[in-house]
Enzyme design. Sequence first.
Site, mmCIF file in Angstrom:
data_model
loop_
_atom_site.group_PDB
_atom_site.id
_atom_site.type_symbol
_atom_site.label_atom_id
_atom_site.label_comp_id
_atom_site.label_asym_id
_atom_site.label_seq_id
_atom_site.Cartn_x
_atom_site.Cartn_y
_atom_site.Cartn_z
ATOM 1 N N TRP A 359 0.818 -1.212 0.000
ATOM 2 C CA TRP A 359 0.000 0.000 0.000
ATOM 3 C C TRP A 359 0.856 1.268 0.000
ATOM 4 C CZ3 TRP A 359 -0.862 3.439 4.380
ATOM 5 C CH2 TRP A 359 -0.119 3.111 5.526
ATOM 6 N N ASP A 360 2.144 1.091 0.206
ATOM 7 C CA ASP A 360 3.072 2.229 0.161
ATOM 8 C C ASP A 360 2.948 2.988 -1.163
ATOM 9 O OD1 ASP A 360 3.805 0.308 2.038
ATOM 10 O OD2 ASP A 360 5.945 0.648 1.818
ATOM 11 N N GLU A 490 1.850 -1.497 13.253
ATOM 12 C CA GLU A 490 1.933 -2.958 13.322
ATOM 13 C C GLU A 490 2.431 -3.467 14.673
ATOM 14 O OE1 GLU A 490 2.625 -3.679 8.531
ATOM 15 O OE2 GLU A 490 4.351 -3.529 9.881
ATOM 16 N N LYS A 602 4.650 2.046 16.037
ATOM 17 C CA LYS A 602 5.702 1.836 15.040
ATOM 18 C C LYS A 602 5.747 2.990 14.043
ATOM 19 C CE LYS A 602 7.158 -1.519 11.512
ATOM 20 N NZ LYS A 602 6.732 -2.668 10.698
ATOM 21 N N GLN A 603 4.573 3.465 13.632
ATOM 22 C CA GLN A 603 4.497 4.529 12.621
ATOM 23 C C GLN A 603 3.176 5.257 12.791
ATOM 24 O OE1 GLN A 603 4.232 1.359 9.467
ATOM 25 N NE2 GLN A 603 2.962 2.885 8.455
#
Length: 768
Positions: A359-360, A490, A602-603
Amino acid sequence: MNLDYIIPNKWSILEEGFDPDHVKASESLFSIGNGAMGQRANFEEKYSGPTFQGSYIAGVYYPDKTKVGWWKNGYPEYFAKVLNAPSWIGINVTINGEELDLFACKSVKNFRRELNMKEGWLSRSFVATLQNDIEVEVSSKRFLSLDLDEVGAINFSIKPLNSDAEITFQPYIDAGITNEDTNWDDKFWDVLNVTRENNQAFIQAKTMKTEFHTCTFMESQVYVDGELLSNEPTFTEGTSYAAFSYTNKVKQNETYSIHKFGGYTVDRNHSKNELISAAKKSLEKAKTTGFTQMLEDQKQAWAQIWDMADITIDGDVKAQQGIRFNIFHLNQTYLGTDATLNIGPKGFTGEKYGGSTYWDTEAYCIPFYMATKDQEVARNLLTYRYNHLEKAIENAEKLGFTNGAALYPMVTMNGEESHNEWEITFEEIHRNGAIAYAIFNYYRYTGDFSYIPEMGLEVLIAIARFWHQRANYSTQKNKYVILGVTGPNEYENNVNNNWYTNYIAEWCINYAIEMIDKVKAGHPNDYKRISGKTKITHEEVSAWKKVADNMYYPYSEEHKVYLQQDGFLDKELITVEDLDQSQRPINQKWSWDRILRSPYIKQADTLQGFYFFEDQFTTEELERHFDFYEPFTVHESSLSPCVHSIQAAKLNRMNQAYTFYLRTSRLDLDDYNHEVHEGLHITSMAGTWMSIVEGFGGMRVKNDSLSFEPRIPEQWKGYSFKVNFRNQIVKVSVKQNETQFELEGDKELQIMVNGKEVTISPDNSVVI
């Protein structure tokens, strides 16, 4: 090992001094590619030290059978792996009977490696003393041609410094290769034949299972002090190997050189029966053009790319090097000419993540390609997803969804899901939202609505059907909920009501309904075709709308923020600042159980939604959520710093924005995550571009026109970038006290600057 050996330079990645401990990292950092193929920066000559050999061909992959402890219904049967392809770069070098091998030399001096990003070539030079005491000066230069994208070229030279020497160059091609990344150590390649014709050699091979047919080829010429030699080489072959040997006596201080041309022809582009003849044509073009002219052509091709894509930064060499490194690798990975290709997270620099599509692409890469290329390039990326729609519907069917609902894969080569960690494959369903968002983003930026009636509406309907079925009604909450998911963060698996997932689900449904109405009104023939194909009804759309209008969102009245998911406040909320730094990165120091129980992110997760849907929230809401979530974010995903940089810039926290920018732009150069030896983070490099253009430049599309709110870090004297907005190129140059706008086009353009309307014309720059 933190990388601190890369020398700051505006246009080149430079390494000076030979250190075997740096070899694998440098093989990643100095990788080269041309969109059709790529390779790690392995040495041409033999190297017996630790190395990660890697050559890759775009679109060629192998379905490596899934390896799990126990099977789960709906599991993908394989993980698609980009294949380490037969190598064509090798040149064994023997001097007075001894092999040149930097790992075995008595001494190596004046070692220098350069990746010239401006001109698109890789070079290396050094002085080595062999075990037989011969001292030689060696230099090599190689590139993968942008003009002849099946061909690469090498100029390898050696000069004996302390005596005459008998030197043998043995250029070879080798299909006896293995992947670093493999589940079962399967044999990936089947070599069909090895042939030669005069000074040309060919290895035809096919991939097991996927049956991609390839031809690896080479041809070489040798020179002394620039004069072409005509001596006939000897030929050696094996079942998966072909080599020529050119042996000559070379006087002290004479330069003995080899020009080697090599590469691949593939049945993605040619008939499998014509791969050798296609290879011969490519070799003929390369040899006729010659190394020197091919290099000039390479420089011109890169000059054209840089003219549009370059970002200049004045007064900060490390920041300048970082952004050009990112732009360079994005262009080496994908040039947009082939709608069957996409952008793998490692590109052509390694094998982690399988080299597949994530999906990046939709979330991070499409904005870069829309603004720095012709819009057809971004449209090709969207076409790629439309071409995989039937597979996405199949993927959803395997998980129990019906009626044409689609779940796009987390990882794919051909549209099939090929990711085999259950908490990602089954639960990280927000990826569906990124596909829909990219369609919206493309239309918003380019003004090209035609994609939606031609292809996009079918995708939006299938995605809306998925969200409608994936949500379920909670009688306790009197709302629709989405259970058992993994959001962008994640470090949280199998959670309920991830705010970002719920929000993007609601948005997707509403956007699909809006586009159905728009196509129905403006493109009745397309609507008739699509409604006939999808069997969409008013009753079904009403059922979607009920879900979207009644979606549940966890919220904290105490903190006045949306919660990342149900139960987030039950965690022990210790900020990253108070975390023992010896425990970082936590993904390498902690058990998975401990990570899942922690508050660490994580992000960008909730903040990813605030980035996508900025217009739907106030700046005060963004600030509140940024202040709540960023202190818990460890940024151990390459996709995290860029989003935070953009948001910090919007909040005018320029020191924080600058720190995040440096982290995203030099993520690999400075090896923040201690993993650069595995390959580079290609897709997050597009986020680096966004952090300048959307972050510092404040570029948005508002009310169908470009808008800017320029800001500049105090560390910079100025910066500039170009964007192609609807076939008009706007150049923005920001200094500490003013911003200049210039226009390349044939008509005036209305833009917004700091909320005020400004007219720019092709002949006059405007200074604000």
